[in-house]
Design a protein around this motif. Structure first.
Motif, PDB file in Angstrom:
ATOM      1  N   UNK A 162       1.177  -1.137  -0.259  1.00  0.00           N
ATOM      2  CA  UNK A 162      -0.340   0.255  -0.120  1.00  0.00           C
ATOM      3  C   UNK A 162       0.734   1.394   0.295  1.00  0.00           C
ATOM      4  N   UNK A 163       1.632   1.484  -1.159  1.00  0.00           N
ATOM      5  CA  UNK A 163       2.694   2.064  -1.174  1.00  0.00           C
ATOM      6  C   UNK A 163       2.473   3.979  -1.562  1.00  0.00           C
ATOM      7  N   UNK A 164       2.520   5.497  -0.830  1.00  0.00           N
ATOM      8  CA  UNK A 164       2.139   5.655  -1.391  1.00  0.00           C
ATOM      9  C   UNK A 164       2.992   6.715  -2.286  1.00  0.00           C
ATOM     10  N   UNK A 165       3.997   5.556  -2.873  1.00  0.00           N
ATOM     11  CA  UNK A 165       4.436   6.751  -4.321  1.00  0.00           C
ATOM     12  C   UNK A 165       5.636   5.011  -4.987  1.00  0.00           C
ATOM     13  N   UNK A 225      -6.108  -0.156  -9.093  1.00  0.00           N
ATOM     14  CA  UNK A 225      -6.594  -1.168  -8.154  1.00  0.00           C
ATOM     15  C   UNK A 225      -6.833  -0.487  -6.563  1.00  0.00           C
ATOM     16  N   UNK A 226      -5.835   0.563  -6.667  1.00  0.00           N
ATOM     17  CA  UNK A 226      -5.844   1.797  -5.197  1.00  0.00           C
ATOM     18  C   UNK A 226      -4.604   1.400  -4.685  1.00  0.00           C
ATOM     19  N   UNK A 227      -3.961   0.772  -4.773  1.00  0.00           N
ATOM     20  CA  UNK A 227      -3.025   0.058  -3.783  1.00  0.00           C
ATOM     21  C   UNK A 227      -1.570   0.887  -3.664  1.00  0.00           C
ATOM     22  N   UNK A 228      -1.791   1.527  -4.948  1.00  0.00           N
ATOM     23  CA  UNK A 228      -0.139   2.492  -4.799  1.00  0.00           C
ATOM     24  C   UNK A 228      -0.938   4.680  -5.199  1.00  0.00           C
ATOM     25  N   UNK A 272       0.251   4.633 -22.249  1.00  0.00           N
ATOM     26  CA  UNK A 272      -0.365   4.259 -21.049  1.00  0.00           C
ATOM     27  C   UNK A 272      -0.700   5.173 -20.689  1.00  0.00           C
ATOM     28  N   UNK A 273       0.372   5.547 -19.476  1.00  0.00           N
ATOM     29  CA  UNK A 273       0.636   6.479 -18.636  1.00  0.00           C
ATOM     30  C   UNK A 273      -0.796   7.131 -18.465  1.00  0.00           C
ATOM     31  N   UNK A 274      -0.637   8.087 -19.781  1.00  0.00           N
ATOM     32  CA  UNK A 274      -1.936   8.780 -19.913  1.00  0.00           C
ATOM     33  C   UNK A 274      -3.076   8.472 -19.845  1.00  0.00           C
ATOM     34  N   UNK A 275      -4.080   7.215 -20.486  1.00  0.00           N
ATOM     35  CA  UNK A 275      -5.129   6.559 -20.955  1.00  0.00           C
ATOM     36  C   UNK A 275      -4.868   6.053 -19.205  1.00  0.00           C
ATOM     37  N   UNK A 276      -4.718   5.791 -18.458  1.00  0.00           N
ATOM     38  CA  UNK A 276      -4.949   5.194 -17.040  1.00  0.00           C
ATOM     39  C   UNK A 276      -5.364   6.568 -15.953  1.00  0.00           C
ATOM     40  N   UNK A 277      -4.733   7.420 -16.651  1.00  0.00           N
ATOM     41  CA  UNK A 277      -4.948   9.332 -15.257  1.00  0.00           C
ATOM     42  C   UNK A 277      -6.459   9.101 -16.226  1.00  0.00           C
ATOM     43  N   UNK A 278      -6.573   9.473 -17.482  1.00  0.00           N
ATOM     44  CA  UNK A 278      -7.836   9.498 -17.861  1.00  0.00           C
ATOM     45  C   UNK A 278      -8.621   8.754 -18.109  1.00  0.00           C
ATOM     46  N   UNK A 279      -8.903   6.982 -17.588  1.00  0.00           N
ATOM     47  CA  UNK A 279      -9.707   5.968 -17.173  1.00  0.00           C
ATOM     48  C   UNK A 279     -10.344   6.119 -16.333  1.00  0.00           C
ATOM     49  N   UNK A 280      -9.271   6.361 -15.537  1.00  0.00           N
ATOM     50  CA  UNK A 280      -9.196   5.052 -14.114  1.00  0.00           C
ATOM     51  C   UNK A 280      -8.583   6.521 -12.955  1.00  0.00           C
ATOM     52  N   UNK A 281      -8.188   7.192 -13.675  1.00  0.00           N
ATOM     53  CA  UNK A 281      -7.799   8.329 -12.290  1.00  0.00           C
ATOM     54  C   UNK A 281      -6.319   8.049 -11.473  1.00  0.00           C
TER      55      UNK A 281
END
Ligand code: AKB
Length: 319
Positions: free
Chosen positions: A67-70, A106-109, A152-161
């Motif tokens: 459960x890392x912050x970064x 998944x919200x783990x990071x 991919x980074x932008x895709x995960x940001x836009x689709x999944x925050x």
């Protein structure tokens, strides 16, 4: 305590980033992982986990438990080695990134850092002061994987925050760790040769200009990007980051100001073609405007620092 994980902690940037993160947050706050054990004793003061970043199950287990912050995900095959093993380079560079992005989804990071490179540019891109939004035209597998990874980074940001952040690094020059498999590696090797009193045979042409950065600037910039508020990060692919541009001939000259007898001879090899495809310099206006990027160290100062630090190491090894 907000914990941090560095994946690929045994590499050139990994070692330096871990040392900076330890200094800033404490040894206990940082976990380190790699497929090989980092050679640096100070890095190993943090908890080390053996981790194959391409193993989805293993990465997800570590990130779900941690459960890392970064997470700083640095594991990659660089440009020159990637051309020798194109499929392996693609598999490592892409699968490992997707494993981390999925874990973040998944919200783990909370926050992901992933390095891109000037290798996303190519023959059809401009050569000087290349704009943030200039045409990407990668010709190496490494560059193709970096271009795809940026999207991919932008895709995960836009689709999944997912809060993924990235920098297009130039060649990095530091004295605490060695590069491996890159086209810009000469700029570190040349200082080692000079400090050891040896001549250097450079694998690029003497007049091949490339964008370069002193390692401490790169590490500081990376931490500044990761500490910036999320709203400030307008570029969700990857930021251009500039510092200086020089040729092997210019570094040799700069070293000769300190060591007049230092000799460099150039025998360009397959890496010359890669270098020729890359820009000479980039425009980093977006990084400056969005999160205050500013390089501090230029070639003359870097040469003094590098020769001083490596000279001390050589001296200590001999005596
Ligand atoms: C390489 O030479 O492959 C790297 C890079 C510029 O990304 N150092």
């Amino acid at each position: 305590m907000a914990k941090i994980l560095v994946i690929g902690a045994a590499g050139q940037l990994g070692i330096e980033l871990v040392l900076a993160l330890q200094a800033k947050h404490g040894v206990e706050a940082v976990d380190v992982s790699d497929i090989r054990v980092p050679s640096n004793e100070r890095v190993m003061r943090s908890r080390f986990m053996h981790l194959d970043a391409t193993d989805e199950g293993a990465v997800h287990k570590v990130l779900e438990e941690g459960r890392y912050h970064a997470v700083y995900h640095l594991a990659a095959m660089l440009s020159a080695t990637g051309e020798k093993k194109p499929i392996a380079a693609w598999d490592l560079n892409m699968q490992s990134l997707l494993n981390v992005l999925e874990a973040a989804k998944e919200g783990w990071v909370d926050r992901v850092f992933w390095p891109s490179s000037i290798a996303v540019f190519g023959p059809e891109s401009p050569k000087k002061s290349v704009a943030q939004e200039a045409l990407l035209d990668p010709t190496t597998v490494y560059g193709i994987s970096k271009q795809a990874g940026e999207y991919w980074c932008r895709y995960y940001h836009e689709k999944y925050g997912v809060d993924a952040r990235s920098i297009r690094y130039p060649g990095l020059v530091g004295h605490r760790s060695a590069p491996g498999g890159g086209t810009t590696d000469y700029a570190v090797e040349i200082y080692h040769a000079a400090a050891e009193g040896m001549p250097y045979t450079c694998f690029l042409r003497a007049d091949q200009a490339l964008p370069m950065m002193y390692m401490d600037d790169a590490v500081r910039g990376t931490l500044e990007l990761m500490e910036a508020p999320s709203e400030a990060i307008q570029v969700r692919t990857s930021y251009n980051l500039g510092a200086m541009s020089f040729t092997p001939g210019e570094v040799a000259n700069s070293i000769q100001q300190h060591l007049p007898n230092f000799q460099v001879h150039c025998e360009p090899d397959h890496r010359q073609i890669i270098a020729e495809s890359w820009p000479e310099s980039v425009d980093d206006g977006a990084a400056r405007a969005d999160w205050g990027w500013e390089p501090k160290v230029l070639l003359p100062e870097m040469t003094t620092i590098m020769l001083d630090a490596l000279g001390k190491k050589t001296h200590a090894a001999v005596h």
